[in-house]
Write a protein that holds these residues in place. Sequence first.
Motif, PDB file in Angstrom:
ATOM      1  N   ALA A 266      -5.120  -4.780   6.674  1.00 33.82           N
ATOM      2  CA  ALA A 266      -4.589  -4.241   5.513  1.00 33.82           C
ATOM      3  C   ALA A 266      -4.980  -2.785   6.266  1.00 33.82           C
ATOM      4  O   ALA A 266      -3.699  -1.840   6.184  1.00 33.82           O
ATOM      5  CB  ALA A 266      -5.437  -4.411   4.059  1.00 33.82           C
ATOM      6  N   SER A 269      -1.197  -1.745   8.289  1.00 35.34           N
ATOM      7  CA  SER A 269      -0.460  -1.561   7.792  1.00 35.34           C
ATOM      8  C   SER A 269      -0.711  -0.093   7.296  1.00 35.34           C
ATOM      9  O   SER A 269       0.400   0.601   6.728  1.00 35.34           O
ATOM     10  CB  SER A 269       0.022  -2.536   6.006  1.00 35.34           C
ATOM     11  N   ILE A 270      -2.121  -0.063   6.737  1.00 31.49           N
ATOM     12  CA  ILE A 270      -1.359   1.818   6.328  1.00 31.49           C
ATOM     13  C   ILE A 270      -1.473   2.687   7.962  1.00 31.49           C
ATOM     14  O   ILE A 270      -1.114   3.705   7.666  1.00 31.49           O
ATOM     15  CB  ILE A 270      -2.780   2.044   5.684  1.00 31.49           C
ATOM     16  N   HIS A 272       0.148   1.900  10.287  1.00 32.71           N
ATOM     17  CA  HIS A 272       1.588   2.047  10.666  1.00 32.71           C
ATOM     18  C   HIS A 272       2.516   3.453   9.903  1.00 32.71           C
ATOM     19  O   HIS A 272       2.867   3.901   9.998  1.00 32.71           O
ATOM     20  CB  HIS A 272       2.239   0.476  10.813  1.00 32.71           C
ATOM     21  N   LEU A 273       2.420   2.596   8.488  1.00 33.79           N
ATOM     22  CA  LEU A 273       2.702   3.697   7.252  1.00 33.79           C
ATOM     23  C   LEU A 273       2.344   5.014   7.485  1.00 33.79           C
ATOM     24  O   LEU A 273       2.929   6.462   7.782  1.00 33.79           O
ATOM     25  CB  LEU A 273       2.520   3.873   6.164  1.00 33.79           C
ATOM     26  N   GLU A 274       2.004   5.568   8.184  1.00 31.50           N
ATOM     27  CA  GLU A 274       1.223   6.752   8.929  1.00 31.50           C
ATOM     28  C   GLU A 274       1.484   7.069   9.865  1.00 31.50           C
ATOM     29  O   GLU A 274       2.424   8.228   9.908  1.00 31.50           O
ATOM     30  CB  GLU A 274      -0.532   7.410   8.535  1.00 31.50           C
TER      31      GLU A 274
ATOM     32  N   ALA B  29      -0.968   2.905  -0.359  1.00 36.65           N
ATOM     33  CA  ALA B  29      -1.009   3.544   0.131  1.00 36.65           C
ATOM     34  C   ALA B  29       0.377   4.233   0.082  1.00 36.65           C
ATOM     35  O   ALA B  29       1.128   3.731  -0.295  1.00 36.65           O
ATOM     36  CB  ALA B  29      -1.272   3.689   1.226  1.00 36.65           C
ATOM     37  N   ARG B  31       2.771   7.269   1.983  1.00 35.66           N
ATOM     38  CA  ARG B  31       3.518   8.229   2.775  1.00 35.66           C
ATOM     39  C   ARG B  31       4.792   9.210   2.258  1.00 35.66           C
ATOM     40  O   ARG B  31       5.613   8.498   2.022  1.00 35.66           O
ATOM     41  CB  ARG B  31       3.264   8.115   3.855  1.00 35.66           C
ATOM     42  N   ILE B  33       7.888   9.266   4.009  1.00 32.71           N
ATOM     43  CA  ILE B  33       8.765   9.087   5.378  1.00 32.71           C
ATOM     44  C   ILE B  33      10.280   9.759   4.922  1.00 32.71           C
ATOM     45  O   ILE B  33      11.096   9.754   4.824  1.00 32.71           O
ATOM     46  CB  ILE B  33       9.251   8.084   5.866  1.00 32.71           C
ATOM     47  N   VAL B  38       7.778   6.180   0.801  1.00 32.25           N
ATOM     48  CA  VAL B  38       7.070   5.039   1.161  1.00 32.25           C
ATOM     49  C   VAL B  38       6.166   4.872   0.839  1.00 32.25           C
ATOM     50  O   VAL B  38       4.886   5.006   0.450  1.00 32.25           O
ATOM     51  CB  VAL B  38       7.444   4.759   3.032  1.00 32.25           C
ATOM     52  N   LEU B  40       3.178   1.642  -0.011  1.00 36.46           N
ATOM     53  CA  LEU B  40       2.436   0.256   0.283  1.00 36.46           C
ATOM     54  C   LEU B  40       1.729  -0.108  -0.723  1.00 36.46           C
ATOM     55  O   LEU B  40       0.912   0.262  -0.677  1.00 36.46           O
ATOM     56  CB  LEU B  40       2.417   0.091   1.578  1.00 36.46           C
ATOM     57  N   VAL B  42      -1.155  -2.840  -0.746  1.00 40.94           N
ATOM     58  CA  VAL B  42      -1.210  -4.148   0.884  1.00 40.94           C
ATOM     59  C   VAL B  42      -1.537  -4.880   0.900  1.00 40.94           C
ATOM     60  O   VAL B  42      -1.171  -5.943   1.082  1.00 40.94           O
ATOM     61  CB  VAL B  42      -2.788  -2.502   1.311  1.00 40.94           C
ATOM     62  N   ARG B  43      -2.503  -5.161  -0.747  1.00 42.27           N
ATOM     63  CA  ARG B  43      -2.262  -7.216  -1.217  1.00 42.27           C
ATOM     64  C   ARG B  43      -0.892  -7.989  -0.588  1.00 42.27           C
ATOM     65  O   ARG B  43      -1.084  -8.500   0.134  1.00 42.27           O
ATOM     66  CB  ARG B  43      -3.084  -7.220  -1.918  1.00 42.27           C
ATOM     67  N   TYR B  47       6.503  -2.709   1.118  1.00 50.11           N
ATOM     68  CA  TYR B  47       7.219  -1.412   0.684  1.00 50.11           C
ATOM     69  C   TYR B  47       8.222  -1.478   0.401  1.00 50.11           C
ATOM     70  O   TYR B  47       8.776  -1.555  -0.166  1.00 50.11           O
ATOM     71  CB  TYR B  47       7.332  -0.896   2.752  1.00 50.11           C
TER      72      TYR B  47
END
Lengths: 320, 109
Positions: A266, A269-270, A272-274, B29, B31, B33, B38, B40, B42-43, B47
């Motif tokens: 997890a 993935s965060i 990578h997004l950041e 999450a 952010r 872009i 985008v 996400l 996570v579970r 995206y």
Amino acid sequence: MSENGGRMLGLAVVSSQPLLWGLPLGSVSEDEPRVRLRIVEPGELAARWAGALPRRLAERVDSSGQLTLVVDADDEHGVRVEASGFGVALIASEGIEVLGVPGREIAWHRLLFAQVLPIAAALQGLEPLHASAVEVDGVVLALVGASGAGKSTLALHMSRAGAARLSDDVLVVDAGRGGVVAHPGPGLANVDACELTRLGLAPGEVILGRDDKVQVSFSPLPRALRLDAICFLLRERVADGGVQRLTSPDPRLLLAAGFVPHLDWAQRSIDHLEACERIARSVICFRAEVNPAELSAVTADRVRKRVVGALCQERGRAPA
Amino acid sequence: MASDDAHGSAPLARAELLEATVRIPEQVAHRRIGAEVVVLNVRRGVYHGLNTTAAQMLEALTAAPTVRAAVLGLVRDLGQPEEVIEADVLDMCVGLIERGLVEIERRNE
């Protein structure tokens, strides 16, 4: 353990055996990302992995259906990479230690460069991109694309036209708050055989092996540099004469540029997004059309002129 | 309408949804872009991209005490009729809930 190793992909790799095609290790500071690479007997690696409840992250099969690459993960035990003939590696969960059972020398190093060290870099918060990178007229440019898009070929052509190469096929960046920094990769490129035949070897380049591509050593730039531009290589029509500056980078292209999408943590993935957010903010993005029917030299020249030319113009400098 | 962690609650009526509070759960999450936000989950490892207007709506939804308050704020900001904004926001809420990107707190919870 005697201190061998080298620097590549944003990591100071301290190894029990020489690490080929890396920059000199020098002194390693406490706060920089580092990996301790230990070559061990198969039994020791197996013992460390015993008790893991692995989940399969990736696998590759050859045309006969045989598994050629397997990447498994366990949250406690780490990531295990095995490629027949290349070797086996176990990367600790935080990415700071790697146990290795090497295959043949060049094959082992290719496994390190293409799988093991990028995974270790990602686990330490760096961002591996599927890209080759060059420096042209002071502009550091990442050529991003899927396998077969032409990253290595265009980088090779640009190098023949005077560019310096930073990395081939995997570019590790540090997308910190101060900007995006691109790190040198190993000095080993996988190049299309026809293109290499057409261009010949440059001074200092040595052919190290052949499979579907030719493995060629080169001298990467010796230091990390700020990443100025990304050019996404696409097999589709692109406006503006085949190279288009993106006023707003397409998040899909950036997100898809990750080199280790199979790492399913997890936090990864965060991260990578950041990283993509920071890259979008501070790196100028372009799209370029790669047409297989066109000579790679022509494509490379167009990309160089349009991308590097545009940035040089903004900086008030004439490109060479 | 259920979030990722719902325990089988019945779908919300639109009126009830308007009085609910929207929040982004821990496993999501988001952010910016480029021109998109985008998001996400996570579970689920998926995206989702929100364009400028959708991103503005999500920001309004999570900042306001209720969905209705978010709608009223967006009417002011976007200069569109309330019924249009309300319909779009409610549709978007449903989509976000289905994708596990937001959770709803009913007014009487």
